[in-house]
Design an enzyme around this catalytic site. Structure first.
Site, PDB file in Angstrom:
ATOM      1  N   ASN A   1       0.833  -1.197   0.000  1.00  0.00           N
ATOM      2  CA  ASN A   1       0.000   0.000   0.000  1.00  0.00           C
ATOM      3  C   ASN A   1       0.865   1.244   0.000  1.00  0.00           C
ATOM      4  O   ASN A   1       2.047   1.199   0.355  1.00  0.00           O
ATOM      5  CB  ASN A   1      -0.934  -0.003   1.210  1.00  0.00           C
ATOM      6  CG  ASN A   1      -1.946  -1.128   1.131  1.00  0.00           C
ATOM      7  OD1 ASN A   1      -2.524  -1.382   0.077  1.00  0.00           O
ATOM      8  ND2 ASN A   1      -2.155  -1.818   2.236  1.00  0.00           N
ATOM      9  N   CYS A   2       0.255   2.351  -0.367  1.00  0.00           N
ATOM     10  CA  CYS A   2       0.911   3.652  -0.419  1.00  0.00           C
ATOM     11  C   CYS A   2       1.627   3.910   0.907  1.00  0.00           C
ATOM     12  O   CYS A   2       1.055   3.642   1.960  1.00  0.00           O
ATOM     13  CB  CYS A   2      -0.135   4.725  -0.689  1.00  0.00           C
ATOM     14  SG  CYS A   2       0.535   6.368  -0.918  1.00  0.00           S
ATOM     15  N   PRO A   3       2.835   4.394   0.880  1.00  0.00           N
ATOM     16  CA  PRO A   3       3.627   4.873  -0.254  1.00  0.00           C
ATOM     17  C   PRO A   3       4.632   3.848  -0.789  1.00  0.00           C
ATOM     18  O   PRO A   3       5.482   4.178  -1.605  1.00  0.00           O
ATOM     19  CB  PRO A   3       4.375   6.059   0.343  1.00  0.00           C
ATOM     20  CG  PRO A   3       4.702   5.595   1.742  1.00  0.00           C
ATOM     21  CD  PRO A   3       3.470   4.790   2.165  1.00  0.00           C
TER      22      PRO A   3
END
Length: 79
Positions: A16-18
């Site tokens: 998941n981000c980042p």
């Protein structure tokens, strides 16, 4: 569609981000100018994050496609 030959592939599926963008930055830093990185990711946020990162860093997204839940980007190192 024109076939794109990648020099390196990274798997960012499940991240998941980042993290996808951070892994892409590290991988692109290790490429020579003109080389292409193939990125496989599942985080929907990468649809916006990858183009924004490329614009900010001066690199080029050659292609972005979806295969099921996997997003596939081809990133060309420009500088």
């Amino acid at each position: 569609m024109i076939a794109i030959n990648e020099d390196t592939v990274i798997d960012c599926k499940g991240l998941n981000c980042p993290m996808p963008v951070l892994k892409v930055k590290k991988a692109v830093d290790s490429l020579q100018i003109g080389q292409v990185l193939k990125v496989e990711a599942t985080d929907p946020g990468t649809k916006a994050d990858m183009p924004a990162w490329a614009k900010r860093t001066g690199n080029e997204i050659l292609s972005m496609t979806e295969e099921g839940s996997t997003l596939i980007f081809y990133v060309k190192k420009m500088k």
